[in-house]
Write an enzyme that holds these catalytic residues in place. Sequence first.
Site, mmCIF file in Angstrom:
data_model
loop_
_atom_site.group_PDB
_atom_site.id
_atom_site.type_symbol
_atom_site.label_atom_id
_atom_site.label_comp_id
_atom_site.label_asym_id
_atom_site.label_seq_id
_atom_site.Cartn_x
_atom_site.Cartn_y
_atom_site.Cartn_z
ATOM 1 N N LYS A 180 18.688 26.308 48.319
ATOM 2 C CA LYS A 180 18.811 27.664 48.446
ATOM 3 C C LYS A 180 17.404 28.406 48.764
ATOM 4 O O LYS A 180 16.285 28.337 48.060
ATOM 5 C CB LYS A 180 19.510 28.328 46.969
ATOM 6 C CG LYS A 180 20.094 29.660 47.527
ATOM 7 C CD LYS A 180 20.488 30.156 45.840
ATOM 8 C CE LYS A 180 21.245 31.474 45.886
ATOM 9 N NZ LYS A 180 21.886 31.951 44.819
ATOM 10 N N SER A 195 26.546 33.838 45.274
ATOM 11 C CA SER A 195 25.468 34.267 46.176
ATOM 12 C C SER A 195 25.060 32.782 46.992
ATOM 13 O O SER A 195 24.528 32.756 48.032
ATOM 14 C CB SER A 195 24.389 34.716 45.612
ATOM 15 O OG SER A 195 23.673 33.944 44.640
ATOM 16 N N SER A 222 27.079 32.294 40.652
ATOM 17 C CA SER A 222 26.662 32.025 42.149
ATOM 18 C C SER A 222 26.689 30.608 42.401
ATOM 19 O O SER A 222 26.549 30.456 43.586
ATOM 20 C CB SER A 222 25.089 32.782 42.282
ATOM 21 O OG SER A 222 25.362 34.206 42.200
#
Length: 483
Positions: free
Chosen positions: A79, A154, A178
């Site tokens: 990420k 996210s 997330s």
Amino acid sequence: MTFSKLKAWEIAQGYRNRDFSCEEVTREFLDNIKEKDKEINAYITVTEELALKKAKEVDEKFHNREEMSPLAGIPISIKDNISVKNVKMTCGSRMLENYISPYDATLVKKIKDNDGVILGKVNLDEFAMGASTRTSYFGVTKNPLDTTRVSGGSSGGSAASVSANMAAISIGSDTGGSVRQPSSFCKTVGMKPTYGSISRFGMASMANTFDQPGVIANDVRDLTIMFNVIEGRDERDATSVGNPGLNFDFDFSDDAIKNLEGKKFAIPKTYLEMDLNERVRSELEKAIEILRENGAQVDEYDIKSLNHTIETYNILVNGEIASNLARFDSIRYGHRTDKKFETIEEMYRASRSEGFGDEVKRRIMIGTNILSMDNAEEFYYKALKVRGLIKRDMDRMFKDYDFMICPTFPVLPFKIDDNISPVEAYQADLFTIPANMVGSPSISLPMPAGQDGLSIGIEFTGKRFKDKNLLQASLAFERSLNK
């Protein structure tokens, strides 16, 4: 052979059997990225040169019969709010569009030391604020199961990269769901371990007391490969304490189903009283039936304080966001305006206005207001007390029950063009937030896909530092679905 459709543990076995090389596997994953990512938009940066260099090193080590980690040669995505040395780290924001990290995050260093192959950095909601990746400066990440829908957030890029066979495992971050919510949307397995299990050094902070790195993979066994590597205390992160419960090996055979016998699951009464999507409720009922068929006990349990979860979470998280994002001043690093300015205050205002997106600005403004003067006493400190009540009530539940069960998300993945208000988006995190509020480990497991190709995630939450028990129960549930 199509290497990219194999589980990470199957790839690892293939290396040891000399069935194929790491370079072959890595090139296929990179080819998948080139072919699919123009539409899906999971990757912000692809580190092809870095990946191929590592792949050749891994092949050389296998050729020399060196002792290798189970993670060696596994293609991984990271990420883009986690530092990888000499690679861009944008946090999905214009503010850090051209920022290149000068160091590796602790978890990234562990991956490299164990010869994991990093394919690149993947998309996220800006500074991890959102549940759809629609707030990313680099555009929305589409759901590989249905490209008209969002991949979640996210960590939407992480889940999409695994779901689309553009990575075998992905590292995400989880502040209020997330990792688990996009896993539910993309039919992957996603887990947030106990708070403090994994170092946050090198991960951009959204809300320090909630944030925890997590893992997204194709099955529970793949999760354990990664957790065995990245777990541990780190002197550079004062909140990390390590978690030996993540560092283990256990029976992965079909006999693992027996791990459900005698286990006690609680389902909060407040969740059952909600107006859930019909498909979500149906899949939850199927999951409960499966647990009972395999010897588990599932009971309703009343936790009234969970009714205050959304308000408490958003007060506390936005307060921490306002503090954490104050560092982006365009002087030390970050976007600086091209407009003329006469004072440093004008430069701050113009640079931050241009560098941050609407959702980030909204949360900074809310957080600043919450922390200002009398509001801190009226809202922030009261919310801290309510967080304590939620923790107390969940601890009481875990004295009598091993796990809590609920859907991961109350609805199916929504369409990219659906007009969902910020308030509606915040409220939808009701099921995932409690684990972050109290620091418990929590995992999202996919139910079988329906005719539309979409899957519903079922969430198990466990006792703090009992991650091994949670993973064993999750493996048993996964095996029961595959019988």
